[in-house]
Design a protein around this motif. Structure first.
Motif, mmCIF file in Angstrom:
data_model
loop_
_atom_site.group_PDB
_atom_site.id
_atom_site.type_symbol
_atom_site.label_atom_id
_atom_site.label_comp_id
_atom_site.label_asym_id
_atom_site.label_seq_id
_atom_site.Cartn_x
_atom_site.Cartn_y
_atom_site.Cartn_z
ATOM 1 N N GLU A 115 -58.985 -15.485 11.931
ATOM 2 C CA GLU A 115 -60.200 -15.771 11.166
ATOM 3 C C GLU A 115 -60.121 -17.158 10.525
ATOM 4 O O GLU A 115 -61.110 -17.894 10.489
ATOM 5 N N ALA A 116 -58.940 -17.530 10.035
ATOM 6 C CA ALA A 116 -58.762 -18.860 9.440
ATOM 7 C C ALA A 116 -59.008 -19.955 10.478
ATOM 8 O O ALA A 116 -59.670 -20.957 10.190
ATOM 9 N N ILE A 117 -58.499 -19.756 11.695
ATOM 10 C CA ILE A 117 -58.732 -20.740 12.769
ATOM 11 C C ILE A 117 -60.219 -20.807 13.094
ATOM 12 O O ILE A 117 -60.790 -21.896 13.244
ATOM 13 N N GLU A 118 -60.874 -19.646 13.212
ATOM 14 C CA GLU A 118 -62.313 -19.620 13.496
ATOM 15 C C GLU A 118 -63.081 -20.355 12.394
ATOM 16 O O GLU A 118 -64.029 -21.097 12.680
ATOM 17 N N ASN A 119 -62.670 -20.176 11.132
ATOM 18 C CA ASN A 119 -63.322 -20.879 10.013
ATOM 19 C C ASN A 119 -63.116 -22.388 10.126
ATOM 20 O O ASN A 119 -64.030 -23.163 9.840
ATOM 21 N N GLN A 120 -61.906 -22.805 10.522
ATOM 22 C CA GLN A 120 -61.650 -24.237 10.704
ATOM 23 C C GLN A 120 -62.540 -24.798 11.810
ATOM 24 O O GLN A 120 -63.094 -25.893 11.678
ATOM 25 N N LEU A 121 -62.681 -24.052 12.899
ATOM 26 C CA LEU A 121 -63.522 -24.495 14.012
ATOM 27 C C LEU A 121 -64.979 -24.609 13.566
ATOM 28 O O LEU A 121 -65.655 -25.588 13.879
ATOM 29 N N GLU A 122 -65.455 -23.598 12.826
ATOM 30 C CA GLU A 122 -66.844 -23.601 12.369
ATOM 31 C C GLU A 122 -67.114 -24.751 11.407
ATOM 32 O O GLU A 122 -68.152 -25.398 11.471
ATOM 33 N N ALA A 123 -66.150 -25.018 10.523
ATOM 34 C CA ALA A 123 -66.313 -26.082 9.529
ATOM 35 C C ALA A 123 -66.045 -27.474 10.107
ATOM 36 O O ALA A 123 -66.420 -28.474 9.511
ATOM 37 N N GLY A 124 -65.360 -27.519 11.245
ATOM 38 C CA GLY A 124 -64.997 -28.813 11.816
ATOM 39 C C GLY A 124 -63.881 -29.496 11.059
ATOM 40 O O GLY A 124 -63.677 -30.698 11.182
ATOM 41 N N GLU A 125 -63.144 -28.724 10.267
ATOM 42 C CA GLU A 125 -62.040 -29.261 9.460
ATOM 43 C C GLU A 125 -60.809 -28.396 9.609
ATOM 44 O O GLU A 125 -60.904 -27.184 9.375
ATOM 45 N N PRO A 126 -59.687 -28.914 9.952
ATOM 46 C CA PRO A 126 -59.522 -30.292 10.404
ATOM 47 C C PRO A 126 -60.096 -30.478 11.809
ATOM 48 O O PRO A 126 -60.135 -29.532 12.598
ATOM 49 N N ALA A 127 -60.543 -31.672 12.083
ATOM 50 C CA ALA A 127 -61.199 -31.966 13.360
ATOM 51 C C ALA A 127 -60.293 -31.670 14.549
ATOM 52 O O ALA A 127 -60.778 -31.344 15.637
ATOM 53 N N VAL A 128 -58.988 -31.743 14.347
ATOM 54 C CA VAL A 128 -58.047 -31.526 15.443
ATOM 55 C C VAL A 128 -58.170 -30.109 16.022
ATOM 56 O O VAL A 128 -57.889 -29.905 17.196
ATOM 57 N N THR A 129 -58.628 -29.140 15.221
ATOM 58 C CA THR A 129 -58.702 -27.769 15.752
ATOM 59 C C THR A 129 -59.653 -27.691 16.933
ATOM 60 O O THR A 129 -59.337 -27.062 17.937
ATOM 61 N N GLN A 130 -60.813 -28.335 16.844
ATOM 62 C CA GLN A 130 -61.763 -28.299 17.960
ATOM 63 C C GLN A 130 -61.201 -29.054 19.161
ATOM 64 O O GLN A 130 -61.337 -28.602 20.303
ATOM 65 N N ALA A 131 -60.553 -30.179 18.927
ATOM 66 C CA ALA A 131 -59.963 -30.956 20.032
ATOM 67 C C ALA A 131 -58.897 -30.148 20.755
ATOM 68 O O ALA A 131 -58.825 -30.155 21.991
ATOM 69 N N VAL A 132 -58.083 -29.438 19.991
ATOM 70 C CA VAL A 132 -57.016 -28.638 20.600
ATOM 71 C C VAL A 132 -57.608 -27.456 21.352
ATOM 72 O O VAL A 132 -57.172 -27.137 22.465
#
Length: 93
Positions: free
Chosen positions: A20-37
């Motif tokens: 859920e924390a990763i999904e929240n990072q992806l949704e928020a775009g923070e840190p940006a590296v999560t979407q890139a990875v």
């Protein structure tokens, strides 16, 4: 309930919280590296849920190191370990 059942439930709960924390990072775009990875992992053939699980394992490792070393969250280390995926961190890295 046996201890092993309780441990399994704790691990399942911990994993769901980390995912859920990763999904929240992806949704928020923070840190940006999560979407890139996530993009990188899915591009090389990992299903999305597996990619998010791998990212959650990296987050778990950083949290474990924080508690072990009694230090704040190390965003640079977290980003470096995410970028290393699909290779998972070594113990004590």
């Amino acid at each position: 309930m046996h201890d092993s059942d309780a441990n399994d439930e704790d691990e399942t709960l911990a994993e769901s919280v980390l995912v859920e924390a990763i999904e929240n990072q992806l949704e928020a775009g923070e840190p940006a590296v999560t979407q890139a990875v996530l993009n990188k992992l899915t591009l090389v053939g990992h299903p999305r849920d597996e990619a998010v699980h791998l990212m959650a394992l990296v987050l778990a490792d950083e949290v474990k190191q924080m508690m072990r070393d009694d230090r704040p969250f190390d965003g640079e280390r977290y980003e470096r370990l995410l970028r290393d995926l699909p290779d998972l961190p070594e113990a004590g890295e």
